[in-house]
Design a protein around this motif. Structure first.
Motif, PDB file in Angstrom:
ATOM      1  N   LYS A  62     -16.688   7.380   7.639  1.00 20.03           N
ATOM      2  CA  LYS A  62     -15.697   7.721   8.009  1.00 20.03           C
ATOM      3  C   LYS A  62     -14.707   8.459   6.935  1.00 20.03           C
ATOM      4  O   LYS A  62     -14.231   8.875   6.736  1.00 20.03           O
ATOM      5  CB  LYS A  62     -14.741   6.473   8.375  1.00 20.03           C
ATOM      6  CG  LYS A  62     -13.011   6.267   8.306  1.00 20.03           C
ATOM      7  CD  LYS A  62     -12.639   7.347   9.640  1.00 20.03           C
ATOM      8  CE  LYS A  62     -11.345   6.895   9.625  1.00 20.03           C
ATOM      9  NZ  LYS A  62     -11.010   8.158  11.485  1.00 20.03           N
ATOM     10  N   ASP A  63     -15.497   8.338   5.579  1.00 17.90           N
ATOM     11  CA  ASP A  63     -14.956   8.469   4.311  1.00 17.90           C
ATOM     12  C   ASP A  63     -14.805  10.160   4.157  1.00 17.90           C
ATOM     13  O   ASP A  63     -14.256  11.295   3.587  1.00 17.90           O
ATOM     14  CB  ASP A  63     -14.505   8.273   3.416  1.00 17.90           C
ATOM     15  CG  ASP A  63     -14.194   7.075   2.883  1.00 17.90           C
ATOM     16  OD1 ASP A  63     -13.353   6.432   3.889  1.00 17.90           O
ATOM     17  OD2 ASP A  63     -14.698   5.564   2.206  1.00 17.90           O
ATOM     18  N   VAL A  64     -16.278  10.820   4.916  1.00 12.07           N
ATOM     19  CA  VAL A  64     -16.703  12.104   4.878  1.00 12.07           C
ATOM     20  C   VAL A  64     -16.368  12.963   6.586  1.00 12.07           C
ATOM     21  O   VAL A  64     -15.899  14.431   5.575  1.00 12.07           O
ATOM     22  CB  VAL A  64     -17.961  12.263   4.452  1.00 12.07           C
ATOM     23  CG1 VAL A  64     -18.844  12.177   5.911  1.00 12.07           C
ATOM     24  CG2 VAL A  64     -18.064  13.246   4.095  1.00 12.07           C
ATOM     25  N   MET A  65     -15.408  12.340   7.409  1.00 12.87           N
ATOM     26  CA  MET A  65     -14.862  12.915   7.997  1.00 12.87           C
ATOM     27  C   MET A  65     -13.805  13.445   8.826  1.00 12.87           C
ATOM     28  O   MET A  65     -13.304  12.191   8.001  1.00 12.87           O
ATOM     29  CB  MET A  65     -15.355  12.356   9.626  1.00 12.87           C
ATOM     30  CG  MET A  65     -16.815  12.398   9.457  1.00 12.87           C
ATOM     31  SD  MET A  65     -17.762  11.668  11.233  1.00 12.87           S
ATOM     32  CE  MET A  65     -17.296  10.524  11.215  1.00 12.87           C
ATOM     33  N   PRO A  66     -12.682  14.320   8.826  1.00 10.75           N
ATOM     34  CA  PRO A  66     -13.480  15.369   9.128  1.00 10.75           C
ATOM     35  C   PRO A  66     -13.310  16.778   7.752  1.00 10.75           C
ATOM     36  O   PRO A  66     -13.247  18.370   7.738  1.00 10.75           O
ATOM     37  CB  PRO A  66     -13.130  15.905  10.114  1.00 10.75           C
ATOM     38  CG  PRO A  66     -11.177  15.413  10.074  1.00 10.75           C
ATOM     39  CD  PRO A  66     -11.976  14.146   9.188  1.00 10.75           C
ATOM     40  N   ASN A  67     -12.832  15.972   6.904  1.00 12.90           N
ATOM     41  CA  ASN A  67     -12.551  17.059   5.821  1.00 12.90           C
ATOM     42  C   ASN A  67     -13.625  17.597   5.153  1.00 12.90           C
ATOM     43  O   ASN A  67     -13.626  19.147   4.231  1.00 12.90           O
ATOM     44  CB  ASN A  67     -12.643  15.777   3.805  1.00 12.90           C
ATOM     45  CG  ASN A  67     -11.198  15.304   4.253  1.00 12.90           C
ATOM     46  OD1 ASN A  67      -9.627  15.814   5.308  1.00 12.90           O
ATOM     47  ND2 ASN A  67     -10.243  14.175   3.900  1.00 12.90           N
ATOM     48  N   TYR A  68     -15.505  17.126   5.539  1.00 15.38           N
ATOM     49  CA  TYR A  68     -16.218  17.909   4.433  1.00 15.38           C
ATOM     50  C   TYR A  68     -17.366  18.426   6.407  1.00 15.38           C
ATOM     51  O   TYR A  68     -17.764  19.232   5.733  1.00 15.38           O
ATOM     52  CB  TYR A  68     -17.314  16.917   3.518  1.00 15.38           C
ATOM     53  CG  TYR A  68     -15.909  16.598   2.826  1.00 15.38           C
ATOM     54  CD1 TYR A  68     -15.804  17.954   1.187  1.00 15.38           C
ATOM     55  CD2 TYR A  68     -15.689  15.001   2.130  1.00 15.38           C
ATOM     56  CE1 TYR A  68     -15.043  17.736   0.613  1.00 15.38           C
ATOM     57  CE2 TYR A  68     -14.979  14.954   1.663  1.00 15.38           C
ATOM     58  CZ  TYR A  68     -14.948  16.425   0.236  1.00 15.38           C
ATOM     59  OH  TYR A  68     -13.858  16.085  -0.738  1.00 15.38           O
ATOM     60  N   ILE A  69     -17.354  17.359   6.635  1.00 16.89           N
ATOM     61  CA  ILE A  69     -17.628  17.554   8.407  1.00 16.89           C
ATOM     62  C   ILE A  69     -17.389  16.690   9.401  1.00 16.89           C
ATOM     63  O   ILE A  69     -16.987  16.050   9.404  1.00 16.89           O
ATOM     64  CB  ILE A  69     -19.182  17.420   8.246  1.00 16.89           C
ATOM     65  CG1 ILE A  69     -20.273  17.699   9.103  1.00 16.89           C
ATOM     66  CG2 ILE A  69     -19.906  15.924   7.688  1.00 16.89           C
ATOM     67  CD1 ILE A  69     -21.719  17.511   8.817  1.00 16.89           C
ATOM     68  N   GLU A  70     -17.909  17.809  10.327  1.00 20.16           N
ATOM     69  CA  GLU A  70     -16.998  17.466  11.547  1.00 20.16           C
ATOM     70  C   GLU A  70     -18.274  16.604  12.623  1.00 20.16           C
ATOM     71  O   GLU A  70     -19.243  16.525  12.420  1.00 20.16           O
ATOM     72  CB  GLU A  70     -16.285  18.883  12.718  1.00 20.16           C
ATOM     73  CG  GLU A  70     -15.929  19.212  12.075  1.00 20.16           C
ATOM     74  CD  GLU A  70     -13.831  18.669  12.479  1.00 20.16           C
ATOM     75  OE1 GLU A  70     -14.025  17.783  13.137  1.00 20.16           O
ATOM     76  OE2 GLU A  70     -13.351  19.036  12.070  1.00 20.16           O
ATOM     77  N   PRO A  71     -17.931  15.292  13.195  1.00 21.93           N
ATOM     78  CA  PRO A  71     -18.324  13.921  13.908  1.00 21.93           C
ATOM     79  C   PRO A  71     -20.307  14.951  15.003  1.00 21.93           C
ATOM     80  O   PRO A  71     -20.771  14.131  14.186  1.00 21.93           O
ATOM     81  CB  PRO A  71     -17.174  13.580  14.680  1.00 21.93           C
ATOM     82  CG  PRO A  71     -16.129  14.403  15.202  1.00 21.93           C
ATOM     83  CD  PRO A  71     -16.376  15.398  14.071  1.00 21.93           C
ATOM     84  N   PHE A  72     -19.161  15.752  14.734  1.00 17.27           N
ATOM     85  CA  PHE A  72     -20.992  16.406  16.007  1.00 17.27           C
ATOM     86  C   PHE A  72     -21.837  17.439  15.164  1.00 17.27           C
ATOM     87  O   PHE A  72     -22.690  16.987  15.146  1.00 17.27           O
ATOM     88  CB  PHE A  72     -20.637  17.425  16.672  1.00 17.27           C
ATOM     89  CG  PHE A  72     -20.195  16.264  18.525  1.00 17.27           C
ATOM     90  CD1 PHE A  72     -20.280  15.041  18.283  1.00 17.27           C
ATOM     91  CD2 PHE A  72     -19.366  17.184  20.128  1.00 17.27           C
ATOM     92  CE1 PHE A  72     -18.972  14.886  19.455  1.00 17.27           C
ATOM     93  CE2 PHE A  72     -19.203  16.672  21.194  1.00 17.27           C
ATOM     94  CZ  PHE A  72     -19.562  15.452  20.501  1.00 17.27           C
ATOM     95  N   GLY A  73     -21.383  17.508  14.207  1.00 18.72           N
ATOM     96  CA  GLY A  73     -22.123  18.400  12.868  1.00 18.72           C
ATOM     97  C   GLY A  73     -23.028  17.251  12.283  1.00 18.72           C
ATOM     98  O   GLY A  73     -24.246  17.820  11.401  1.00 18.72           O
TER      99      GLY A  73
END
Length: 306
Positions: free
Chosen positions: A26-37
């Motif tokens: 949770k802490d890495v989305m969406p700031n650095y990568i979007e969920p599908f990516g």
């Protein structure tokens, strides 16, 4: 060590990683990568690891009749399951995700009885219900984290899709586990997953600023690929060789418990009497579902080796 005990340890290990993952991912989305990516990163990284370790496994050829089941396992276990979970996690909260996935054991329990003829007993049914009650209690009396949750309702619906899809996967893959080595199954289902996921995920994957990612984002991504994807699927596929699909499903009940304990360890939450009681129900429920009673073998139908 007894193979069944090792299988239970493997199933617990997978649940431990999954429980931590709700917060880590949770802490890495969406700031650095979007969920599908993130999904394309997951399946590509895991596929590479499984093909690498398959060098030390047996060289098995998939029977033509098993390819439809193998493809179905990929669709439900590595496409619908992953896409709906990560998209839901980007919209809702880690606590919501950790409790909603607890419907998986119920789905697995029902489908296992219908599709692969696993026996339904009163004790195991009671264990499933008890574990569900405990997991529900952990969330109902847990502190919800509302930050970075733009559409909780839609996210929760996607969690239900995720839990249902993963339950179907556990039931579908069970017959393959009895026939092929774990490495053989995993390398093919993840390779298939790359092909199916690619058109839905490539645009978000390409949007990631890979050269400017901070270490905090990098280690979280690595945890999801190596831990949450590669390790958990390998642990669960190993556990399925010795345990019933519904038994593996029951370990999902540990996820909200592990999630809360992880939050307590990092100082983000606190324990109280209600949570301790609910945790006890979870452990008791899992124990009842996983305990076995030695019986004379009249038929092979329903055995954990099916």
């Amino acid at each position: 060590m007894d193979k069944r005990i090792l299988a239970l340890v493997a199933a617990f290990g997978a649940s431990l990683i999954y429980g931590i993952n709700h917060t880590v991912a949770k802490d890495v989305m969406p700031n650095y990568i979007e969920p599908f990516g993130f999904i394309l990163l997951r399946v590509t990284g895991a596929a590479a690891l499984f093909w690498l370790i398959s060098v030390w496994g047996p060289k098995e050829k998939i029977d033509t009749k098993d390819w439809p089941r193998l493809i179905s396992c990929s669709v439900f276990g590595m496409v619908i399951n992953m896409l709906s979970f990560f998209k839901g996690l980007s919209l809702s909260t880690p606590i919501n995700s950790s409790v909603i996935v607890t419907i998986t054991p119920i789905i697995v329990f029902i489908l296992s009885a219908i599709l692969i003829k696993e026996r339904i007993t009163f004790i195991r049914t009671f264990g499933v219900l008890l574990g569900f009650a405990g997991a529900l209690g952990l969330v109902l009396f847990g502190q919800e984290m509302q930050q970075n949750a733009p559409n909780i309702a839609l996210g929760n619906i996607l969690f239900i899709v995720n839990a249902t899809s993963y339950g179907i996967y556990l039931v579908l893959v069970k017959p393959l586990v009895a026939k092929y080595h774990s490495f053989t199954i995993m390398k093919w289902v993840f390779l298939i997953a790359i092909v199916i996921n690619f058109p839905f995920t490539i645009s978000e994957f390409k949007a990631v600023q890979w050269t400017t990612l901070p270490f905090d984002a990098i280690w979280r991504m690595a945890f999801v690929v190596i831990g949450t994807t590669f390790s958990t699927y390998l642990l669960n596929i190993y556990a399925l060789k010795q345990l019933k699909a519904s038994t593996i499903g029951a370990f999902v009940y540990l996820q909200p418990l592990i999630g809360i304990l992880y939050a307590v360890v990092v100082g983000a939450d606190k324990l109280n009497f209600i949570r301790v009681t609910a945790a006890g129900l979870v452990f008791l429920g899992v124990y009842l579902v996983t305990k076995t009673k030695k019986e004379p073998k009249i038929s092979t139908e329903g055995n954990s080796s099916n």
